[in-house]
Design a protein around this motif. Structure first.
Motif: not given
Length: 96
Positions: A69-90
């Motif tokens: 998922a880390r690879l897919t998220v980076a491809h679909e949401l950009g290099v900060d994609g994982l940071a976007q996901l983690t910033s909204v989750a508790n």
């Protein structure tokens, strides 16, 4: 293990006091919690928006992300994609 004698006595006492059985057995307000798992499949944008909506609705979210998922998220949401996901989750857990 539950002590049936104590439970039975407590239930009888609740009934005598005219207390609702559901309010006696269940906590007044149970927290809403949900685990959101993100795998290597496409759909990172949907995962991000789902978590946003859950948090807005007052749901405690626990995000679990696989290695793929880390690879897919980076491809679909950009290099900060994982940071976007983690910033909204508790809460967040990532597998190597």
């Amino acid at each position: 293990m539950c002590n049936r004698g104590a439970l039975s006595a407590g239930l009888k006492e609740a009934l005598r006091a005219n207390i609702s059985i559901s309010s006696w057995i269940l906590p007044r307000r149970m927290p809403k919690r949900l685990i959101v798992g993100v795998t290597g499949a496409s759909g990172s944008v949907l995962a991000l928006e789902t978590i946003r909506q859950l948090v807005r609705a007052g749901v405690e979210t626990h995000l679990v992300v696989s290695k793929g998922a880390r690879l897919t998220v980076a491809h679909e949401l950009g290099v900060d994609g994982l940071a976007q996901l983690t910033s909204v989750a508790n809460h967040f857990l990532c597998f190597a």
